[in-house]
Design a protein around this motif. Structure first.
Motif, PDB file in Angstrom:
ATOM      1  N   VAL A   1     -14.417  -2.201  -7.644  1.00 43.76           N
ATOM      2  CA  VAL A   1     -13.143  -2.108  -6.908  1.00 43.76           C
ATOM      3  C   VAL A   1     -12.150  -1.181  -7.614  1.00 43.76           C
ATOM      4  N   VAL A   2     -11.523  -0.303  -6.827  1.00 41.60           N
ATOM      5  CA  VAL A   2     -10.399   0.507  -7.316  1.00 41.60           C
ATOM      6  C   VAL A   2      -9.186   0.058  -6.511  1.00 41.60           C
ATOM      7  N   SER A   3      -8.076  -0.287  -7.194  1.00 46.17           N
ATOM      8  CA  SER A   3      -6.904  -0.805  -6.465  1.00 46.17           C
ATOM      9  C   SER A   3      -5.852   0.272  -6.242  1.00 46.17           C
ATOM     10  N   PHE A   4      -5.321   0.296  -5.035  1.00 43.35           N
ATOM     11  CA  PHE A   4      -4.146   1.122  -4.734  1.00 43.35           C
ATOM     12  C   PHE A   4      -3.106   0.175  -4.139  1.00 43.35           C
ATOM     13  N   ASP A   5      -2.058  -0.143  -4.945  1.00 41.67           N
ATOM     14  CA  ASP A   5      -1.127  -1.214  -4.542  1.00 41.67           C
ATOM     15  C   ASP A   5       0.272  -0.694  -4.219  1.00 41.67           C
ATOM     16  N   LYS A   6       0.354   0.555  -3.733  1.00 45.53           N
ATOM     17  CA  LYS A   6       1.687   1.154  -3.549  1.00 45.53           C
ATOM     18  C   LYS A   6       2.131   1.257  -2.085  1.00 45.53           C
ATOM     19  N   VAL A   7       1.525   0.470  -1.206  1.00 44.85           N
ATOM     20  CA  VAL A   7       1.884   0.574   0.210  1.00 44.85           C
ATOM     21  C   VAL A   7       3.342   0.189   0.439  1.00 44.85           C
ATOM     22  N   LEU A   8       4.015   0.940   1.323  1.00 44.71           N
ATOM     23  CA  LEU A   8       5.406   0.658   1.684  1.00 44.71           C
ATOM     24  C   LEU A   8       5.508   0.462   3.202  1.00 44.71           C
ATOM     25  N   PRO A   9       6.562  -0.251   3.662  1.00 46.69           N
ATOM     26  CA  PRO A   9       6.751  -0.405   5.115  1.00 46.69           C
ATOM     27  C   PRO A   9       6.965   0.961   5.766  1.00 46.69           C
ATOM     28  N   ASP A  10       6.686   1.066   7.060  1.00 48.77           N
ATOM     29  CA  ASP A  10       6.783   2.338   7.786  1.00 48.77           C
ATOM     30  C   ASP A  10       6.158   3.440   6.934  1.00 48.77           C
ATOM     31  N   PRO A  11       4.846   3.355   6.698  1.00 48.30           N
ATOM     32  CA  PRO A  11       4.171   4.135   5.653  1.00 48.30           C
ATOM     33  C   PRO A  11       4.598   5.599   5.530  1.00 48.30           C
ATOM     34  N   PRO A  12       5.175   5.984   4.384  1.00 43.23           N
ATOM     35  CA  PRO A  12       5.519   7.391   4.174  1.00 43.23           C
ATOM     36  C   PRO A  12       4.254   8.216   3.925  1.00 43.23           C
ATOM     37  N   GLU A  13       4.262   9.469   4.365  1.00 43.96           N
ATOM     38  CA  GLU A  13       3.053  10.290   4.248  1.00 43.96           C
ATOM     39  C   GLU A  13       2.636  10.500   2.789  1.00 43.96           C
TER      40      GLU A  13
END
Ligand code: ZN
Length: 398
Positions: free
Chosen positions: A68-80
């Motif tokens: 598993v590689v984690s990417f935990d930086k998701v934000l609301p109304d996803p910025p490009e």
């Protein structure tokens, strides 16, 4: 066009398979293996990290020997930029699958990242309006694990991303390969999030029934979703731990998602997008809930027979010869009551003033910018009309 032609000309799309039920999240490792994933990029946000949901999913994956590689930086109304950053990590780590753990923003971010794992460039290269074209290379296996009940993004063919150039939402095309819809994962959503996301599902269903592109299958699914939400959303808002309510609301959200995959939403959503771009920063579902009572009065004049199907799903028992105006008024009032019951905030409560709206043509223009007249309406209305409608959103729900 008669009813028979409508049926013949509609693609009855089935979306992606969904494993539904309490405790099904524990199957993620097995399901990922079936899709031949050996190294997964897990995409999630801070909340999933803090509640331990991400760790639970990652544990199930590693138990099956999946890296598993984690990417935990998701934000609301996803910025490009976040999508580009996640893709950079996935490319560097040479992952062979993507797993989205979270709400609609997370699933949409994962879709965008996945496009970039098999296609060159940045996500801006794949935006289109109103609809983008399919990226040339198919995406890597994508499994979605929704933790809110609202967007239905686990089964839809698009991801909605915030574009810097466009100054608003743009879509990319990607359909997940599998989804695990475990209502137990939604119990931690607080009442306000439950209400907002639930109303997003409601508006998907109700706009679908009253859209120009409805079809018999999507109408059946959407009507059932409306009935389920009417009965169970208030229960889920009041008592988040009520698993029966969470299950019924999750099912409704999924049905509404399948419905909009075929029949799409309508200009209630355009008004919500326009308000988000120009009037107030607020949750998508909250703005959709506020726009709906105004939207439905317009549609009652344009297609009363469709709005009557919605009125029946809402249990309104109206006279068959009710006038379009009375029909629109009745449905509109019922949804306003429902919004109040579950605590949807008004524009006024969000700090918007009436004078910020009246005569502001840019607000109406933003609705038009979100439009595709082929899709919604062959009789375009001017920006003034839509500016007045946004003022009406303020006036009828205070
Ligand atoms: Zn929506």
């Amino acid at each position: 066009m008669n009813k028979g032609e409508l049926v013949m000309n509609n693609l009855m799309q089935q979306g992606c398979p969904v494993l539904f039920g309490c405790g099904t999240v524990n199957q993620i490792g097995v399901e990922a293996k079936k899709l031949k994933i050996t190294k997964a990029l897990c995409v999630y946000d801070n909340t999933m990290k803090n509640t331990g949901t991400a760790d639970r999913v990652i544990g199930c994956l590693t138990d099956e020997g999946i890296e598993v590689v984690s990417f935990d930086k998701v934000l609301p109304d996803p910025p490009e930029e976040i999508c580009d950053e996640g893709a950079e990590l996935g490319r560097k780590e040479k992952v062979d699958g993507v797993i989205a753990i979270g709400g609609g923003s997370t699933i949409d971010t994962a879709k965008a990242i996945d496009i970039l794992l098999t296609n060159p460039g940045k996500i801006d290269d794949y935006f289109g309006h109103p609809f983008p074209s399919m990226p040339p290379n198919p995406i890597l296996p994508l499994i979605s694990i929704p933790t809110t009940s609202g967007t239905g993004s686990e089964v839809t063919f698009a991801g909605v991303i915030t574009s810097n150039k466009a100054g608003g939402k743009r879509s990319v095309l990607a359909t997940g390969h599998f989804a695990i819809l475990d209502p137990e994962l939604t119990v931690t959503a607080p009442p306000s999030v439950t209400a907002q996301t639930g109303m997003d599902a409601f508006c998907h269903a109700a706009e679908n029934i009253t859209n120009v592109r409805d079809n018999p299958k999507s109408t059946v699914l959407a009507s059932h979703a409306v009935k389920l939400l009417l009965e169970w959303l208030p229960v889920a808002v009041k008592d988040g731990k009520n698993l029966e309510a969470r299950t019924q609301v999750a099912l409704a959200s999924n049905f509404a998602g399948i419905a909009i995959n075929e029949g799409w939403t309508s200009y209630g959503h355009c008004m919500a997008h326009a308000m988000a771009a120009t009037v107030v920063e607020a949750a998508h579902g909250n703005l959709c809930a506020l726009a709906f009572p105004v939207y439905i009065k317009i549609r009652a004049e344009e297609c009363p027979e469709k709005v009557m199907i919605l009125a029946d799903a809402l249990g309104l028992n109206l006279d068959k010869d009710v006038s379009p105006r009375e029909l629109g008024e009745a449905v509109s009032q019922r949804v306003i009551e429902f919004n109040r019951e579950i605590g949807v905030k008004s524009l006024k409560e969000m700090g918007v003033k009436r004078e910020d709206l009246e005569g502001h043509l840019e607000h109406g223009q933003a609705v038009l910018n979100d439009f595709n007249y082929e899709r919604y309406d062959r009789n375009p209305k001017p920006a003034e009309f839509w500016t007045d409608k946004i003022v009406e959103v303020f006036d009828i729900y205070q």
